[in-house]
Design an enzyme around this catalytic site. Structure first.
Site: not given
Length: 604
Positions: A99, A599
């Site tokens: 990530n 998100k």
């Protein structure tokens, strides 16, 4: 952004990985993949699209007790099977999930290709397993340590190797990573909801820390290999809070959770006519010495900051600037040791906001963080913390995080006023304590009227939100909600600005939501509404109970309970959230996972 999970222990890894990825799918849902060590072989399965498609492919064919998983929000390379994570090296012995963004990946890729490495994807991530392969001499930890020294950018990495079947290695820099501690098993995840049903004992990795994880042990070190003794944080969330609990979508559940979130955030913080935030450790002497306040945030948090500016300037008479975090540090901001910087981030991991925090501290400013996640990067690095108690928020479109951020600004403003010896409006203290009850009432009443409220949006691809003062700032949040989940183009304007160009966009029956709750500009707002009606727009007004005039000028009125004008933002946003939700579901949109969004924005 992307979601990461890892498991090592006595159980089958795949079901745990899929369960964790399902909890993290709000971080990205372009594709998903897992890698497991099955019968001494590293097996990777990955697929474009939602997680369910991958689950159907994998089924129950794996019995491996160690594995890693990933759900992707595409940055480098379009969504596809080949661009999905995990990525492997040339030998197929190493698998990595990531990530973040590797900023120097092109330079590294060129170097590795020259050395004979064969790349398959368009991603920045694929350089990582190849770089580890380049440094691997039989010791995976040493290879990972050497590889990350070459990486520029942000990353949370989890690495597995066929020749290290009892070990997972993870590294964190500027992207969140949590380790969950079990009995004879351990877990890795980007966010706590992925592991909360398995353990409440967690370790939050800090930047440039490396963890070596086996089923019985977690060893954490700095990038030079020095062992670090980390605190174990016990998570106090209810595991049910990360489930839909019978609601069709997390967003609707979280809208309905707002009265409880407000009540929890208020708890023990208002005593009579005083606000108790003494644990924030801000002193009166410090406040008296500051010259200005700078609020920095992104998206919904930025909109909350706009309300915060009005409160602080209006009640404390301290100059306030509100900045978009992604622009803040690139414009040579005017902050110094006489500036209090307030950063706002639900997750506490927003990359742009975290960068702004660090830039502010570099320039000598103290930083106050408003965040929902204890132990997050923003919470750990700020000088002062106000924690909202919203509980986990899963839907991409923020609802209860916004309302509790607003509440945070009210409490902070009143507390600062007390410290500075200013007379604060007494009605705000009692009014704040009433908000949870009033919020519950508004949610119920709005849903009773929802069919008539969403009907004007049928067939329209455009809409407008207008208001003045605090109403304008809430209108900004209302327009953001509608466009991000329904894909209807929505714009918010200061109502007085309509005549300076925007009225050209008003057509017959185009939906316009007008907020008219601010007493001092009420008559002017009504005049602006009449300008819209003169062009035949369809107007839904939000006004306070007892307003008998507004109905003469609009098509529909949605009443909110009568409260002091300063307190209306927390109440007026609730109908806007509900309208957006039902408009989106009537159009068949996936409100929890709107297209192109994720998100927690942990990349710049």
């Amino acid at each position: 952004m992307c979601g990461i999970v890892g498991y090592i222990g006595p159980k089958k890894a795949a079901p745990i990985l899929f369960d964790g990825l399902e909890k993290l799918e709000y971080r990205g849902y372009d594709s998903a993949g897992i890698a497991v060590l099955e019968n001494n072989e590293l097996v990777v399965e990955k697929k474009q699209g939602r997680l369910k498609g991958l689950e159907d492919v994998v089924g129950d064919k794996f019995s491996a007790n160690i594995g890693i998983g990933h759900t992707r929000w595409a940055t480098h390379g379009k969504p596809s099977d080949v661009n999905s994570h995990p990525h492997q090296d040339s030998t197929g012995n190493i698998a990595v999930v990531h990530n973040g963004i590797i900023e120097n990946y092109l330079k590294l890729k060129e170097m590795l290709i020259e050395k004979g490495h064969d790349f398959k994807s368009e991603t920045d991530t694929e350089v990582v397993p190849h770089l580890i392969e380049q440094y691997y001499k039989g010791d995976l930890l040493e290879a990972v340590k050497a590889a990350v020294k070459e990486l520029h950018g942000a990353y949370a990495l989890v690495v597995t190797h066929k020749e290290s079947p009892d070990t997972l290695i993870c590294v964190r820099k500027d992207s969140p990573l949590v380790i969950g501690l079990g009995e004879g098993e351990n877990f890795i995840a980007s966010d706590i909801p992925a592991i909360i049903q398995y353990t409440r004992k967690t370790i939050i990795l800090d930047d440039n820390e490396i963890a070596v994880i086996t089923k019985d042990k977690v060893e954490i070190m700095d990038k030079e290999g020095n062992i670090i003794d980390k605190n174990i944080m016990n998570v106090d969330w209810d595991a049910v809070a990360a489930e839909k609990d019978g609601y069709p979508h997390f967003m609707l559940k979280e809208i309905h959770e707002q009265p409880t979130a407000l009540r929890n955030t208020l708890k023990d913080r208002i005593i009579g006519d005083t606000v108790d935030l003494d644990n924030m450790n801000i002193t009166a002497d410090y406040l008296k010495d500051i010259k200005n306040i700078s609020i920095v945030a992104c998206g919904t948090a930025y909109n909350a900051g706009l309300v915060g500016k009005e409160l602080i300037e209006g009640l404390l008479r301290i100059p306030v600037e509100v900045s978009v975090a992604s622009e803040f540090r690139y414009r040579n901001p005017l902050v110094d040791d006489k500036t209090l910087v307030i950063v706002v981030s639900q997750s506490g991991e927003t990359a742009d906001t975290l960068a702004a925090l660090r830039e502010s501290k570099r320039r000598g400013s103290k930083v106050l963080a408003i965040t929902n996640v204890k132990g997050s990067s923003v919470a750990r690095e700020a000088d002062f913390i106000f924690q909202t108690i919203a509980g986990p928020e899963i839907a991409v479109a923020s609802t209860k995080a916004y309302s509790t951020m607003l509440l945070g600004f009210y409490l902070i403003t009143l507390y600062f006023g007390q410290l500075l010896g200013k007379e604060m409006p007494k009605e705000l203290y009692s009014g704040l304590k009433e908000l949870p009850i009033l919020a519950d009432k508004i949610i119920i009443e709005t849903e009773k009227q929802i069919e008539s409220l969403i009907k004007p949006f049928e067939g329209w691809g455009d809409s407008f939100f207008i208001g003045r003062g605090l109403d304008w700032h809430v209108a900004e949040e209302g327009s953001l909600k509608l466009k991000e989940i329904s894909y209807i183009h929505a714009e918010a304007y200061a109502a007085g600005e309509l005549k300076h160009g925007t009225l050209a966009l008003i057509e017959k029956d185009i939906p316009v939501i007008a907020l008219a709750t601010q007493k001092d500009v009420y008559e002017k707002t009504v005049s602006n509404i009449k300008e819209v009606k003169a062009r035949e727009g369809y107007v839904i007004a939000l006004a306070q109970e007892g307003d008998t005039e507004i109905g003469k000028s609009v098509d529909q009125v949605l009443a909110i309970p009568k409260v002091p004008s300063l307190l209306t933002p927390i109440l007026t946003v609730l109908p806007l959230q509900i309208i957006s939700y039902y408009v989106a579901t009537s159009r068949g949109c996936d409100v929890d996972k709107p297209r192109n969004l994720a998100k927690s924005v942990t990349v710049e």
